[in-house]
Design an enzyme around this catalytic site. Sequence first.
Site, mmCIF file in Angstrom:
data_model
loop_
_atom_site.group_PDB
_atom_site.id
_atom_site.type_symbol
_atom_site.label_atom_id
_atom_site.label_comp_id
_atom_site.label_asym_id
_atom_site.label_seq_id
_atom_site.Cartn_x
_atom_site.Cartn_y
_atom_site.Cartn_z
ATOM 1 N N SER A 76 -36.281 -40.433 12.545
ATOM 2 C CA SER A 76 -37.047 -41.371 13.358
ATOM 3 C C SER A 76 -38.468 -40.855 13.600
ATOM 4 C CB SER A 76 -36.300 -41.637 14.666
ATOM 5 O OG SER A 76 -36.799 -42.775 15.312
ATOM 6 N N ASP A 222 -32.332 -46.777 11.726
ATOM 7 C CA ASP A 222 -32.725 -45.502 12.333
ATOM 8 C C ASP A 222 -31.679 -44.410 12.102
ATOM 9 O OD1 ASP A 222 -33.222 -43.442 14.418
ATOM 10 O OD2 ASP A 222 -34.764 -44.855 15.053
#
Length: 759
Positions: A76, A222
């Site tokens: 991320s 993610d």
Amino acid sequence: MMKQAIRVTLQLGLLLCASLPLNALAEDICQQARAQQRPCVALVLGGGGARGGAHLGVIEQLERQQIPIDLVVGTSIGAFIGGLYASGHSAAEIAQRLQHTPWAAGFRDRVYRDEMPLRQKEKTDDFPINLDVGVSADGVRLPKGILSGQSLAEILHGTFGAYANLSHFNQLPVPFRAVATDLLTQQEVVLFDGSLVQAVQASMSIPGVVRPLELNGKLLVDGGVVNNLPISVARQLGVDRIIAVSIDSPLLRREQIESAFSITEQLTSFLVRAGVQQQLQLLTEQDLLLQPDLVDISTLDFANIDKAIVSGRQSAIRFVQALAGFSQSQKIYADWFSRFSHSSTGSIRLDKVALDNRSALDDALLLERLQLTAGDDYTERSIRRGLRQMYGLDTFERITQQLNIDEQGQAVLQVTAEEKSWGPGYLNFRLMFEDDFRSTSQYQLAAAYSRTNLSPWGAEWHSELALGSDKYLASELYWPLGGTGLYVQGDYRHRRDSQPLQDNTQLAAGELKNLEHELQFSSGWNISDHARLQLGWAWRDGRYLLPSVYAAQLQQSEIDYLRRGPIAEFIWDTLNSRSFPTRGIRLASSYAWLTDSALGQRVDSRSSRTELLAAKSWHDHTLRTRWRFDRYSSDSDSAFALEQFSLGGLLNLSGYPADSLFGSQIQFGSLAYLYRLNEQKISFINAPLYLGTSLERGRVRKDVFGASGGNDATDWLWAGSVFLGWDTPLGLLYFGLGMAEQDDSGYSDAVYLSFGKNY
């Protein structure tokens, strides 16, 4: 290979395989460390949104202590910061780029109004509740996320610059891995080749918020879902030592758990922290874990990213002795750091532009909006501007770019345009109400359905239905004629308008109603995204229903009429917003030559409407001006004026009831000052709040329905207002106090509450 690749100059450090050291191409990422007889060190950066600024603070300290890094693994925001570092940017360069990163723009997928074609501007203005619900024979469908990821991709391209696809991320100055999650299998996916920007974007695509990124046949979201601190990835690649930076979200305190959202956030934190704890068990005594104090910084608090940087730096300083064990000599570190040096010319030579068009639109239309010609030099910014112009058609879910070097050494820009998967029919809404807390109130609920891309050039069937004080049903067929900018259009509208009237004592005097059928055929020219010229022929058949006060004067309660003839229209519009514009100009002018039949008379009439709106801002201060000139005239002074214009209401001669001053000629001007009260924050909902004041002047002339107060006066009337304005995601909300010039009408002030109405 070198001769082929040198033809391409890429902004912000495009890395070419042929220009990299040979050891960067080796499969063994630790080869250089082994050759220098030092440990092979990996930097592992966890996910945590705005708290990721701490990663930069750590990297600053690594540079101060001369610690070479042989592998960067990130999840991320860790993939974002780590990708910048691995691609050859020092801590100082990354800090500079973060200062210019428009984080707020990442939460807005739509382009700004002044980047849209004029037709899209008008549709967005008329129906601000832009849910974009897909409606077709298959039922109702919704987007796959709050955001499509288009703006996130733009931020990444703007920050990283242009990078050619890499056969392996070992080709970067520092080998790099980004961690994402396979949405279908919930398995960890380690990204190590192809587009660096897309790898980082996949790792940052929050599930349910940002649409999954399809990459290598997988739907990726993610990486924090499965591995928010990917120590295992670094360990599997054979490094000797690991420096891990954990920034996962702290658990909420009892007093912070006060809503369903906070409960969901807490449960998510449980899952992420459980995964991080498993990763921490993989660390050995040779490794180092840094956990900066970030309890006061939330995931979306990018306004405090500098504070996170400081926290990361302080965390590293606390472990300065432990980090000293990773330090190397000046010679070894200088040799390692030399790979960070790279030149940039700021331009890109594109040898080919390849379009993968996954929509019903013609390739020529998209390439025209892209405005990129093979063989010319472009900046990364101009490429992104072309992509935004394509995206402004409002028919695409996502437009992506990749830069490839083909076998002949030519730079090929690959553009992929994906049509919205829930289209091509979309439903949007408008809610409007207005009340002066005295005697005038209006309300309306409207919906619009657009069936798009009926032809390769963007033909469209658009229909609207409105219920409330003013009702109408409208349908329109818009058909562009190839790539000429020319179009033909057919419109039908049935409307029932109702205008409350007042007498001299400010008491209700009934309603003036108008029922009308209108049919119009037009042809026009879209001169640019900001300008349009249109010519048409209109046929209007209607009836006025008069209240008793006017029925007595005209000795009849109904007036049937028929109007037909040519109409010309010109619009030039560069406003960045219709609700609260901060820059731009909008000029709209129309002229009609109609033959009117009413009350047994047949006359030739001329009707003109002109409105100018302009805005200019300085930081939080905005000046806005608006001018109106409307006029109806005919070749007979005794003829009934079939066109009525009105003033009255907030910012339209404030202090007078809405539309209470009406007649066949209008002149009006205003100047408004607005101050933005709240700061722009990183949020899925950006709703600026304004405090404003206005000075207004206008007059109404030749009221054929009979004078009421100042309606027939040829003198100018002064008015002004103070107001609060809130640009909500569902429409424009105003609460204001209007002050009118007191005269025989008795009007002096009024309080207004308005929602969903543009001024």
